[in-house]
Design an enzyme around this catalytic site. Sequence first.
Site, PDB file in Angstrom:
ATOM      1  N   GLN A  41       0.916  -1.191  -0.097  1.00 59.87           N
ATOM      2  CA  GLN A  41      -0.115  -0.104  -0.127  1.00 59.87           C
ATOM      3  C   GLN A  41       0.704   1.206   0.015  1.00 59.87           C
ATOM      4  O   GLN A  41       0.411   2.299  -0.485  1.00 59.87           O
ATOM      5  CB  GLN A  41      -0.974  -0.183   1.215  1.00 59.87           C
ATOM      6  CG  GLN A  41      -2.089  -1.063   1.037  1.00 59.87           C
ATOM      7  CD  GLN A  41      -3.168  -1.093   2.131  1.00 59.87           C
ATOM      8  OE1 GLN A  41      -2.745  -1.861   3.213  1.00 59.87           O
ATOM      9  NE2 GLN A  41      -4.249  -0.171   2.123  1.00 59.87           N
ATOM     10  N   ARG A  99       3.676   0.013  12.826  1.00 61.48           N
ATOM     11  CA  ARG A  99       3.145  -1.321  12.573  1.00 61.48           C
ATOM     12  C   ARG A  99       3.324  -1.333  10.845  1.00 61.48           C
ATOM     13  O   ARG A  99       2.506  -0.442  10.164  1.00 61.48           O
ATOM     14  CB  ARG A  99       1.683  -1.650  12.894  1.00 61.48           C
ATOM     15  CG  ARG A  99       1.063  -2.974  12.183  1.00 61.48           C
ATOM     16  CD  ARG A  99      -0.229  -3.308  12.875  1.00 61.48           C
ATOM     17  NE  ARG A  99      -0.629  -4.459  12.218  1.00 61.48           N
ATOM     18  CZ  ARG A  99      -1.620  -4.342  11.384  1.00 61.48           C
ATOM     19  NH1 ARG A  99      -2.208  -3.243  10.837  1.00 61.48           N
ATOM     20  NH2 ARG A  99      -1.955  -5.871  10.860  1.00 61.48           N
ATOM     21  N   HIS A 119       0.504  -9.582   4.634  1.00 59.18           N
ATOM     22  CA  HIS A 119      -0.484  -8.526   4.604  1.00 59.18           C
ATOM     23  C   HIS A 119      -1.096  -8.477   3.003  1.00 59.18           C
ATOM     24  O   HIS A 119      -1.092  -7.667   2.415  1.00 59.18           O
ATOM     25  CB  HIS A 119      -0.104  -7.296   5.092  1.00 59.18           C
ATOM     26  CG  HIS A 119      -1.066  -6.119   5.393  1.00 59.18           C
ATOM     27  ND1 HIS A 119      -1.127  -5.389   6.615  1.00 59.18           N
ATOM     28  CD2 HIS A 119      -2.153  -5.724   4.740  1.00 59.18           C
ATOM     29  CE1 HIS A 119      -2.126  -4.947   6.668  1.00 59.18           C
ATOM     30  NE2 HIS A 119      -2.989  -5.012   5.543  1.00 59.18           N
ATOM     31  N   ASN A 164      -2.415 -10.695   8.623  1.00 58.28           N
ATOM     32  CA  ASN A 164      -3.384  -9.674   8.786  1.00 58.28           C
ATOM     33  C   ASN A 164      -4.625 -10.080   8.252  1.00 58.28           C
ATOM     34  O   ASN A 164      -4.619 -10.196   7.218  1.00 58.28           O
ATOM     35  CB  ASN A 164      -2.738  -8.549   7.980  1.00 58.28           C
ATOM     36  CG  ASN A 164      -3.772  -7.188   8.149  1.00 58.28           C
ATOM     37  OD1 ASN A 164      -3.789  -6.639   9.275  1.00 58.28           O
ATOM     38  ND2 ASN A 164      -4.502  -6.959   7.167  1.00 58.28           N
ATOM     39  N   GLU A 165      -5.643  -9.951   8.883  1.00 57.39           N
ATOM     40  CA  GLU A 165      -6.818 -10.100   8.925  1.00 57.39           C
ATOM     41  C   GLU A 165      -7.242 -11.086   7.810  1.00 57.39           C
ATOM     42  O   GLU A 165      -7.609 -11.116   6.590  1.00 57.39           O
ATOM     43  CB  GLU A 165      -7.611  -8.926   8.205  1.00 57.39           C
ATOM     44  CG  GLU A 165      -7.526  -7.574   8.748  1.00 57.39           C
ATOM     45  CD  GLU A 165      -8.449  -6.710   8.263  1.00 57.39           C
ATOM     46  OE1 GLU A 165      -8.917  -6.687   7.086  1.00 57.39           O
ATOM     47  OE2 GLU A 165      -8.519  -5.465   8.826  1.00 57.39           O
ATOM     48  N   ASN A 344      -8.340  -5.531  14.541  1.00 58.37           N
ATOM     49  CA  ASN A 344      -8.572  -4.151  13.404  1.00 58.37           C
ATOM     50  C   ASN A 344     -10.012  -3.901  13.885  1.00 58.37           C
ATOM     51  O   ASN A 344     -11.057  -4.741  13.216  1.00 58.37           O
ATOM     52  CB  ASN A 344      -8.204  -4.701  12.028  1.00 58.37           C
ATOM     53  CG  ASN A 344      -6.762  -4.892  11.831  1.00 58.37           C
ATOM     54  OD1 ASN A 344      -5.983  -4.750  12.947  1.00 58.37           O
ATOM     55  ND2 ASN A 344      -6.242  -5.392  10.802  1.00 58.37           N
ATOM     56  N   TYR A 346     -13.103  -1.053  12.936  1.00 55.62           N
ATOM     57  CA  TYR A 346     -13.569   0.017  12.188  1.00 55.62           C
ATOM     58  C   TYR A 346     -15.073   0.425  12.333  1.00 55.62           C
ATOM     59  O   TYR A 346     -15.082   1.599  12.769  1.00 55.62           O
ATOM     60  CB  TYR A 346     -13.195  -0.001  10.626  1.00 55.62           C
ATOM     61  CG  TYR A 346     -11.895  -0.050  10.120  1.00 55.62           C
ATOM     62  CD1 TYR A 346     -11.318   1.207   9.672  1.00 55.62           C
ATOM     63  CD2 TYR A 346     -10.998  -1.326  10.145  1.00 55.62           C
ATOM     64  CE1 TYR A 346      -9.894   1.062   9.495  1.00 55.62           C
ATOM     65  CE2 TYR A 346      -9.794  -1.240   9.987  1.00 55.62           C
ATOM     66  CZ  TYR A 346      -9.136  -0.127   9.546  1.00 55.62           C
ATOM     67  OH  TYR A 346      -7.861  -0.020   8.882  1.00 55.62           O
ATOM     68  N   GLU A 393      -5.525  -1.864  14.095  1.00 56.97           N
ATOM     69  CA  GLU A 393      -5.907  -0.969  13.197  1.00 56.97           C
ATOM     70  C   GLU A 393      -7.065  -0.265  13.607  1.00 56.97           C
ATOM     71  O   GLU A 393      -8.173  -0.902  14.142  1.00 56.97           O
ATOM     72  CB  GLU A 393      -6.175  -1.493  11.877  1.00 56.97           C
ATOM     73  CG  GLU A 393      -5.013  -1.842  10.963  1.00 56.97           C
ATOM     74  CD  GLU A 393      -5.516  -2.366   9.662  1.00 56.97           C
ATOM     75  OE1 GLU A 393      -6.369  -2.126   9.072  1.00 56.97           O
ATOM     76  OE2 GLU A 393      -4.590  -3.208   9.245  1.00 56.97           O
ATOM     77  N   TRP A 443      -4.826   3.508  11.771  1.00 57.31           N
ATOM     78  CA  TRP A 443      -4.709   3.159  10.321  1.00 57.31           C
ATOM     79  C   TRP A 443      -5.159   4.329   9.559  1.00 57.31           C
ATOM     80  O   TRP A 443      -6.505   4.562   9.518  1.00 57.31           O
ATOM     81  CB  TRP A 443      -5.609   1.833   9.914  1.00 57.31           C
ATOM     82  CG  TRP A 443      -5.091   1.528   8.548  1.00 57.31           C
ATOM     83  CD1 TRP A 443      -5.553   2.056   7.595  1.00 57.31           C
ATOM     84  CD2 TRP A 443      -3.985   0.628   8.028  1.00 57.31           C
ATOM     85  NE1 TRP A 443      -5.028   1.329   6.263  1.00 57.31           N
ATOM     86  CE2 TRP A 443      -4.003   0.803   6.808  1.00 57.31           C
ATOM     87  CE3 TRP A 443      -3.030   0.157   8.689  1.00 57.31           C
ATOM     88  CZ2 TRP A 443      -3.298  -0.174   5.937  1.00 57.31           C
ATOM     89  CZ3 TRP A 443      -2.136  -0.732   7.867  1.00 57.31           C
ATOM     90  CH2 TRP A 443      -2.199  -0.799   6.575  1.00 57.31           C
ATOM     91  N   GLU A 450      -5.274   1.886  -1.340  1.00 57.95           N
ATOM     92  CA  GLU A 450      -6.360   1.228  -0.610  1.00 57.95           C
ATOM     93  C   GLU A 450      -6.990  -0.026  -1.578  1.00 57.95           C
ATOM     94  O   GLU A 450      -8.236   0.140  -2.008  1.00 57.95           O
ATOM     95  CB  GLU A 450      -7.524   2.414  -0.243  1.00 57.95           C
ATOM     96  CG  GLU A 450      -8.556   1.624   0.598  1.00 57.95           C
ATOM     97  CD  GLU A 450      -8.235   0.988   1.780  1.00 57.95           C
ATOM     98  OE1 GLU A 450      -7.177   0.993   2.356  1.00 57.95           O
ATOM     99  OE2 GLU A 450      -8.975  -0.006   1.841  1.00 57.95           O
ATOM    100  N   PHE A 459      -7.063   7.158   3.926  1.00 59.47           N
ATOM    101  CA  PHE A 459      -7.068   6.977   5.218  1.00 59.47           C
ATOM    102  C   PHE A 459      -5.998   7.500   6.184  1.00 59.47           C
ATOM    103  O   PHE A 459      -6.256   7.315   7.562  1.00 59.47           O
ATOM    104  CB  PHE A 459      -6.777   5.174   5.503  1.00 59.47           C
ATOM    105  CG  PHE A 459      -8.039   4.429   5.203  1.00 59.47           C
ATOM    106  CD1 PHE A 459      -8.717   4.289   6.495  1.00 59.47           C
ATOM    107  CD2 PHE A 459      -8.758   3.947   4.295  1.00 59.47           C
ATOM    108  CE1 PHE A 459      -9.784   3.390   6.608  1.00 59.47           C
ATOM    109  CE2 PHE A 459      -9.639   2.987   4.270  1.00 59.47           C
ATOM    110  CZ  PHE A 459     -10.511   3.029   5.501  1.00 59.47           C
TER     111      PHE A 459
END
Length: 514
Positions: A41, A99, A119, A164-165, A344, A346, A393, A443, A450, A459
């Site tokens: 990213q 991170r 990631h 990650n996720e 994470n 949101y 995040e 984040w 993105e 972001f």
Amino acid sequence: MQAIVDTLNSALNKNLQDGRGITRADFPDGFVFGTGTSSYQVEGATTEGGRGIGVWDDLTLRTPNKVADGSNGIIACDVYHRYKEDIRLMKQMGFDSYRFSISWPRILPGMTPFVTLFHWDLPNCLQLEYGGMLSDQVVNDFVEFAELCFKEFGDRVKFWTTLNEPWTYTVMLYTPGDDFAPNDPTSNDSTNVQSSSQGGQRNLPSHRLPKKVRQFASTNQTINDNVFPGKIDLATDAYTVGRNLLLCHSAAVQSYRTKFQMYQNGQIGIVLNSSYHYPFDSNSQDDQDASKRAIDFMLGWFLEPVLYGQYPESMLQYAKGNIVPFSEDEQKGLAGSVDWVGLNYYTSDFVTYEKSPPDCFAMVVDSSTGLYDHLQYLQNKYKQDMPPLYITENGVADQNDPSLTAKEACVDETRVQYYQEHLAYLLKAILELAFDVRGFFAWSYCDNFEWTSGYTSRFGIIYIDYINGLTRYMKNSALWFANFLRGSATTSSALEKRQVEKDSERASKKRKAT
Ligand code: BGC
């Protein structure tokens, strides 16, 4: 005990509910504050230093139409070359930790490094060779990559994240109804989002929109996709990918624990994501059950295996025949395979039970209380089994508006308010629930690529001027963090600040009209 009560009282006196008045001094000693990015990213320099091709290079270059603005990460924010400037800015704002992720196709780093191994940027050759995460062959390859990183960087890296996720990678790539994936099998959108009753849906990137997570569990549809090799079976693929990701995690952790941890003295964990799912009708038993299942199908899917070596009971029941339970050996490897867990967070949403197709949910709400309620739910459900937690995040996006000057775009009061409120509810959870939360990562450090939203979504707390040499500017949220981290509370009211934002919007409309 009295000390905790005093801190709580003093924090509550500071208008805890909307976050005004709190500073880092209100958080426990040793609490970590950081910002985050991921390699693809922000780094750019995709052909330098012997880097191989990743699945995101392939997706963005071969099928640019899959990215909102046809962009890619070739240059991104050029963090590859400018990381020293970026680390200086982080220091200037007062953050303790950074991170980031190591680009697997690249094979990289004072701040305390909090490093993610996967990631989402899988080497494209592995996708082509055996279908990437659809095949358990990936486990050995991942361990080889992880071991190389432990060996090369383990003397300096004390916080490792395996994945990650995994939920996002799994669901957004291998279930219908989203265009997130390199190998999205269908364009048939099955989401059924109702409008939100609380503030509406923000400009969420496509992979942040709610999905009917349960729907794919009961379908037997098979669709062939000619973009990538491998089996595309909507009934089972997501479960296979989720399973292989968990096996990658467990194998990497076993390797770290048996070969590196005793002399490198680091910690290893996994970063999961979950919205908090409220029952739409809190008086309906069906909705209550559905909301709990929704949490199981998002967080529990990956959390329970790393805690207990098993999927949540509701998944085994509802996805029976499609989900393959872990063998005894696999269970042993997975159970307790985390020194800490990252969450994470949101947004939150409401869940309602639907008979046909069974058990769907919808509606996104922006909710800082959701963070508190989520932590409370986790504490009640997992009790002493819940390892130390990091909020890895948290943040909010603005739609890129090319008509704004950099200065105007740096007036990001919505983000300031978002962070104030979320930090306030996080602090409330630490103080009132005594939840063992050890850190918080905003984040993102800077605006970046993105994923399939390309550069249309911003972001960052640092603004990147994409058309003027990628110059970095501190947004108001960065200045807010700098004050917060320095220990000075912000006192100006969020409402006054939003007025500034409105004025600046008016100015830009005027400019456009003339
Ligand atoms: C991911 C980030 C992403 C962020 C905002 C998370 O899903 O880890 O890579 O940019 O959310 O959508």
